[in-house]
Motif scaffolding. Sequence first.
Motif, PDB file in Angstrom:
ATOM      1  N   ARG A 166     -14.969 -12.224  26.195  1.00  0.00           N
ATOM      2  CA  ARG A 166     -14.925 -11.101  25.262  1.00  0.00           C
ATOM      3  C   ARG A 166     -16.128 -10.181  25.453  1.00  0.00           C
ATOM      4  NH1 ARG A 166     -13.470 -14.054  19.752  1.00  0.00           N
ATOM      5  NH2 ARG A 166     -13.755 -12.009  18.848  1.00  0.00           N
ATOM      6  N   ASP A 167     -15.944  -8.927  25.033  1.00  0.00           N
ATOM      7  CA  ASP A 167     -16.930  -7.892  25.349  1.00  0.00           C
ATOM      8  C   ASP A 167     -18.315  -8.157  24.778  1.00  0.00           C
ATOM      9  OD1 ASP A 167     -15.448  -6.382  26.985  1.00  0.00           O
ATOM     10  OD2 ASP A 167     -14.846  -4.880  25.513  1.00  0.00           O
ATOM     11  N   PHE A 168     -18.377  -8.840  23.609  1.00  0.00           N
ATOM     12  CA  PHE A 168     -19.724  -8.994  23.048  1.00  0.00           C
ATOM     13  C   PHE A 168     -20.574  -9.930  23.902  1.00  0.00           C
ATOM     14  CE2 PHE A 168     -17.083 -11.920  20.510  1.00  0.00           C
ATOM     15  CZ  PHE A 168     -17.773 -13.113  20.652  1.00  0.00           C
ATOM     16  N   THR A 170     -20.120 -10.118  27.256  1.00  0.00           N
ATOM     17  CA  THR A 170     -20.428  -9.231  28.384  1.00  0.00           C
ATOM     18  C   THR A 170     -21.605  -8.334  28.023  1.00  0.00           C
ATOM     19  OG1 THR A 170     -18.053  -9.177  28.766  1.00  0.00           O
ATOM     20  CG2 THR A 170     -19.387  -7.664  30.041  1.00  0.00           C
ATOM     21  N   ALA A 171     -21.577  -7.823  26.769  1.00  0.00           N
ATOM     22  CA  ALA A 171     -22.660  -6.935  26.327  1.00  0.00           C
ATOM     23  C   ALA A 171     -23.985  -7.681  26.361  1.00  0.00           C
ATOM     24  CB  ALA A 171     -22.366  -6.414  24.919  1.00  0.00           C
ATOM     25  N   LYS A 173     -24.755 -10.251  28.214  1.00  0.00           N
ATOM     26  CA  LYS A 173     -25.134 -10.488  29.613  1.00  0.00           C
ATOM     27  C   LYS A 173     -25.692  -9.209  30.226  1.00  0.00           C
ATOM     28  CE  LYS A 173     -21.926 -14.247  30.712  1.00  0.00           C
ATOM     29  NZ  LYS A 173     -20.545 -14.521  31.150  1.00  0.00           N
ATOM     30  N   ARG A 185     -26.451 -18.021  20.152  1.00  0.00           N
ATOM     31  CA  ARG A 185     -26.204 -16.919  19.220  1.00  0.00           C
ATOM     32  C   ARG A 185     -24.840 -16.266  19.395  1.00  0.00           C
ATOM     33  NH1 ARG A 185     -31.647 -14.631  19.528  1.00  0.00           N
ATOM     34  NH2 ARG A 185     -30.773 -12.829  20.574  1.00  0.00           N
ATOM     35  N   GLU A 186     -24.384 -16.145  20.655  1.00  0.00           N
ATOM     36  CA  GLU A 186     -23.115 -15.453  20.873  1.00  0.00           C
ATOM     37  C   GLU A 186     -21.941 -16.438  20.891  1.00  0.00           C
ATOM     38  OE1 GLU A 186     -23.201 -12.185  20.943  1.00  0.00           O
ATOM     39  OE2 GLU A 186     -25.361 -11.945  21.187  1.00  0.00           O
ATOM     40  N   MET A 187     -22.107 -17.545  21.619  1.00  0.00           N
ATOM     41  CA  MET A 187     -20.982 -18.460  21.820  1.00  0.00           C
ATOM     42  C   MET A 187     -20.791 -19.416  20.642  1.00  0.00           C
ATOM     43  SD  MET A 187     -19.803 -17.633  24.825  1.00  0.00           S
ATOM     44  CE  MET A 187     -18.712 -19.004  25.124  1.00  0.00           C
ATOM     45  N   PRO A 189     -21.539 -19.716  17.384  1.00  0.00           N
ATOM     46  CA  PRO A 189     -20.949 -19.351  16.083  1.00  0.00           C
ATOM     47  C   PRO A 189     -19.442 -19.107  16.163  1.00  0.00           C
ATOM     48  CG  PRO A 189     -22.939 -18.080  16.482  1.00  0.00           C
ATOM     49  CD  PRO A 189     -22.618 -18.793  17.760  1.00  0.00           C
ATOM     50  N   ASN A 190     -18.947 -18.731  17.338  1.00  0.00           N
ATOM     51  CA  ASN A 190     -17.517 -18.480  17.465  1.00  0.00           C
ATOM     52  C   ASN A 190     -16.729 -19.729  17.829  1.00  0.00           C
ATOM     53  OD1 ASN A 190     -17.028 -15.468  17.169  1.00  0.00           O
ATOM     54  ND2 ASN A 190     -18.804 -15.541  18.505  1.00  0.00           N
ATOM     55  N   ASP A 193     -16.020 -23.613  14.464  1.00  0.00           N
ATOM     56  CA  ASP A 193     -14.794 -24.022  13.765  1.00  0.00           C
ATOM     57  C   ASP A 193     -14.002 -25.027  14.597  1.00  0.00           C
ATOM     58  OD1 ASP A 193     -15.659 -22.100  12.141  1.00  0.00           O
ATOM     59  OD2 ASP A 193     -13.975 -20.727  12.424  1.00  0.00           O
TER      60      ASP A 193
ATOM     61  N   PHE B 437     -19.024  -0.051  24.752  1.00  0.00           N
ATOM     62  CA  PHE B 437     -17.729  -0.567  25.198  1.00  0.00           C
ATOM     63  C   PHE B 437     -16.570   0.166  24.539  1.00  0.00           C
ATOM     64  CE2 PHE B 437     -20.735  -3.731  26.303  1.00  0.00           C
ATOM     65  CZ  PHE B 437     -20.230  -4.340  27.429  1.00  0.00           C
ATOM     66  N   ALA B 442     -14.037  -5.861  19.949  1.00  0.00           N
ATOM     67  CA  ALA B 442     -14.336  -6.965  20.846  1.00  0.00           C
ATOM     68  C   ALA B 442     -15.798  -6.988  21.247  1.00  0.00           C
ATOM     69  CB  ALA B 442     -13.467  -6.862  22.100  1.00  0.00           C
ATOM     70  N   SER B 443     -16.490  -5.863  21.135  1.00  0.00           N
ATOM     71  CA  SER B 443     -17.851  -5.834  21.660  1.00  0.00           C
ATOM     72  C   SER B 443     -18.893  -6.206  20.607  1.00  0.00           C
ATOM     73  CB  SER B 443     -18.168  -4.468  22.274  1.00  0.00           C
ATOM     74  OG  SER B 443     -18.323  -3.514  21.274  1.00  0.00           O
ATOM     75  N   ASN B 445     -20.018  -9.188  17.997  1.00  0.00           N
ATOM     76  CA  ASN B 445     -19.776 -10.594  17.681  1.00  0.00           C
ATOM     77  C   ASN B 445     -19.369 -10.718  16.219  1.00  0.00           C
ATOM     78  OD1 ASN B 445     -19.903 -13.349  17.258  1.00  0.00           O
ATOM     79  ND2 ASN B 445     -21.652 -13.602  18.627  1.00  0.00           N
ATOM     80  N   ARG B 447     -19.249 -13.091  14.280  1.00  0.00           N
ATOM     81  CA  ARG B 447     -20.036 -14.038  13.484  1.00  0.00           C
ATOM     82  C   ARG B 447     -21.493 -13.609  13.304  1.00  0.00           C
ATOM     83  NH1 ARG B 447     -17.345 -18.841  12.714  1.00  0.00           N
ATOM     84  NH2 ARG B 447     -15.149 -18.321  12.696  1.00  0.00           N
ATOM     85  N   GLN B 448     -21.811 -12.406  13.737  1.00  0.00           N
ATOM     86  CA  GLN B 448     -23.178 -11.922  13.525  1.00  0.00           C
ATOM     87  C   GLN B 448     -23.155 -10.753  12.559  1.00  0.00           C
ATOM     88  OE1 GLN B 448     -24.845 -10.908  17.309  1.00  0.00           O
ATOM     89  NE2 GLN B 448     -25.152 -13.037  17.921  1.00  0.00           N
TER      90      GLN B 448
END
Lengths: 280, 677
Positions: A166-168, A170-171, A173, A185-187, A189-190, A193, B437, B442-443, B445, B447-448
């Motif tokens: 997903r783009d966030f 990519t952002a 990175k 922080r990015e992976m 929390p998603n 669940d 983006f 999608a860009s 998160n 959860r933040q």
Amino acid sequence: MLKLLATIASKPSGALGLGLTLFHLALAVLAPWIAPFDPTAQNADAILLAPNATHLMGTDTLGRDVFSRVVHGGRLAIAVTFTAAVIATLWGGFAGIFFGTVGGRVDEYSMRIVDAFLSMPWLLFLLLIISIGGAGPLTIIPNLGFFYGVAVLRVVRGAAMQVSARDFVTAAKARGEALWPILTREMFPNLSDILLVEGAMRWSWMLLAFSSLSFLGFGATPPTPDWGLMVAQERGLLSTAPWGVFWPCVALSSLIIGINLLADAVGKALGLDRATAVAV
Amino acid sequence: MTEPLIKIEDLSLGFTAKDGRQAPILRGLSLELAPGETLGIVGESGSGKSTVALAMMGYLKPGLSVFRGRAVFDGNDMFALPEKERTSLRGSSIALIPQNAGQALTPTLKIGQQIDEALRLHTALNADERKIKVLELLNRVRLPSPEDIAERYPHELSGGQQQRAAVAMALAGNAKALLLDEPTTGLDVTTQAHILEFLRSLAKELGVAMIYVSHDLGVIARVADRVAVMYAGMLVEEGPTRDVLRAPNHPYTRGLLASIPRLGEPGIPASMPGVPPAVGSELTACAFADRCPQVRPHCKDGVPVLEPRGECQVRCPFAGEPAPDHLSTLREPQVREARALELQDVAISYHKPGFMNRWLKKPEPAPTVDRAGFVLKKGETLGLVGESGSGKSTILRAIAGLAGTRKGSVTLGDGESLNAPVAGRNRETLRRVQMIFQNADASLNPRQSIGEILMAPLKLYFGLKGAEAQARAEALLEAVRLPARYMSHFPGQLSGGEKQRVGVARAFAANPEVTLCDEVTSALDVSVQAAALALLTRLQRENGSSYIFVSHDLAVVRAVSDRVAVLYQGRICESGPAEQVYAPPYHPYTQTLMGAVLEPDPDTAPTLLANDMSEKAPPATGCPFQRRCAKRIGSICDTMVPPAQELADGHVIHCHIRMSAAGCQEAAAVPELMPAE
């Protein structure tokens, strides 16, 4: 958290799952106060009594009170499998997120190793390890944790691959974030669940596995009250004194069903589908 | 007057909210459609336009129920009919053509079999007759060589062909009405223009009625006889297309038209402030009052009624009064001579040869992007235009370090190389190039919190923490005109336009020199798009950042760009100052693209050049456009890379046809343009 519980309990299946699980946990904790007899005390005068007012679920071949043994019978199993489930979820979850994020060759080669482990008849393998290392919880917990963690890894890695596309991510990175902040922080929390649901499911499967080990004589050791062991000892008298097998089975299946329903309800409350959360 | 084919009477439908309240999606809607007529339903996301269309078929999405009113189709009250009869009407008398035909066709059945199945359901023909009918239908939707197409699977057809096959299926049941729900939204502009012309002529030929749902007024203008403009589940204006689009009466229609960027008018279109009321909310006043430039105290007293006005109906008591002009604001470019970024002869390829291919030394396919070169000056906006697969996003990814370059060099203004991927760049280099983006959903998160999202780059690049980072993040929110309380909100609580603002703020947190904008407005509604474009322009003026603005929409690129490069199959066809690229002489591909642009005006027709064939890979040699070019001059186009012809200061066209400022020199040798049907 309270809101989550309220959502879970709002559906009959969720309420039943939550109720059964809490009931068994309470039973395990309060067993010494609930049980009318010492679960290991033998009584030569009361062998194989049918259920009656004193012995609610009858007595077994050694004259022990089946009710007291059933109440105590979950303690070891729950403690061992819960600890193992936490271990499996933690290591499998972390490794799954890691490989799903990193991808490429590292991921590809590691997954072949995972495939090898998944293709092993792990119950036999476990029997081998236990016959070498002894049947104590200290052997069983890490081994259950490891084997079930491999399956957790596989499921979480699949989910992580979807998130990392997903783009966030990519952002992050593109921004030049290091691997650790991306993982945490990015992976994470998603994926928390899925981890929660996955952990609960593995816990219920481990309960069955531990009981199978006990049944085969590799789990709990006599005279410990344990559901699997009780079934093993009384199975020869199934036609004449079925209560010695029936009640431990009821206890074990109700707990497993309870955890399954709970995991389902948690998944639904968090917006996950069990079909996608548990693929292996 | 003839009996209407479809009649919706005072229809209200919606869902029941958690507290038991009825939450309406459609509020007392009435509409009529005569046989053979084409009605365009236009509105932004959440306006209820698709819900109306589905209600005409007697279909409700799960969870919805009819509160009051009727939907009558051909004399049948659709919601009163038993389910069985309703289902048999659908597909035979009234058929739906969905947005994504590729997904609506069964992937495991051949096209011929699928149409045959529809025929078996809706007609009494025997197998042999059906076989003939299938070919006849495929012929009717103008698919080349029907025998061949009938034997193919859906994935073997291009997007435009799939859409035609879906229409053929819909026609199998002798439909009296076709419902088209955004049928061209996912298609490239040139394909879209072809499909629209086809649908127009089909409607005339067969006399079927069509309901055309779209957010795009340009599309509606092209196909519809009448237009219904929807806002917050109500009709705000309805009437003949020409009247509504030429002389709109309702302030919302006026605002909507003004917010569309036009090819002929450079500058940022006027935007509408605010957001529409939430779906299902209760209305006590005019739904548009909060956003209306002409609002009066009286507007808040109650919901206005639909009043006839000439041939139109308008839901505004002040419709007759002179309206303020919506003026587009011209950009004031502040381009400096210094360079911000330079690409020289860049090639990018995703091809990874497999083990066998490496061993057999198979030749590599032509790279995805090749011979890409341009200079971006400080404070300048370079627009990259092209259809899907043109390599425009790939170029951005290479600049951002997400895709590796095979050849050539990418350098920042001071000579700092950007050839290395992200892992090989230092933090300061990374900071200088930021990306926004396409899809803010999608860009960000989910959860933040917005605060966390904005503080991540601040911590990474400037080491800001705690109160300092907090203050800076709040300042960024203010710069994109969002309130500071959004710091604790999560992306799910924001509207699409607001999310994109957060995406912009995150990019500007790094204080970048080059900002890469990847289709940043294509997921937004037009009224929101205009505001986003204005925001980007303002931030550029304030920060002096340079933009590379990628879009498939020529009008949007025209609105924001100083210079434009047109890409086809990863090769630049034409580049130069915007006003020159958008004026003749054109590269044949630029001309094709320009011809396919739809203006929200019923009297401008697109010019269809070239066919709508879609190409999967660039040709190995010669001109990238060789296979579709309408002006192909001969084998030279297949074998030789076209020369770069420089016309005037920086306007370069890559074509074998000799160009001059006056136009094509060899125009005589070129086949006549195909006029639109």
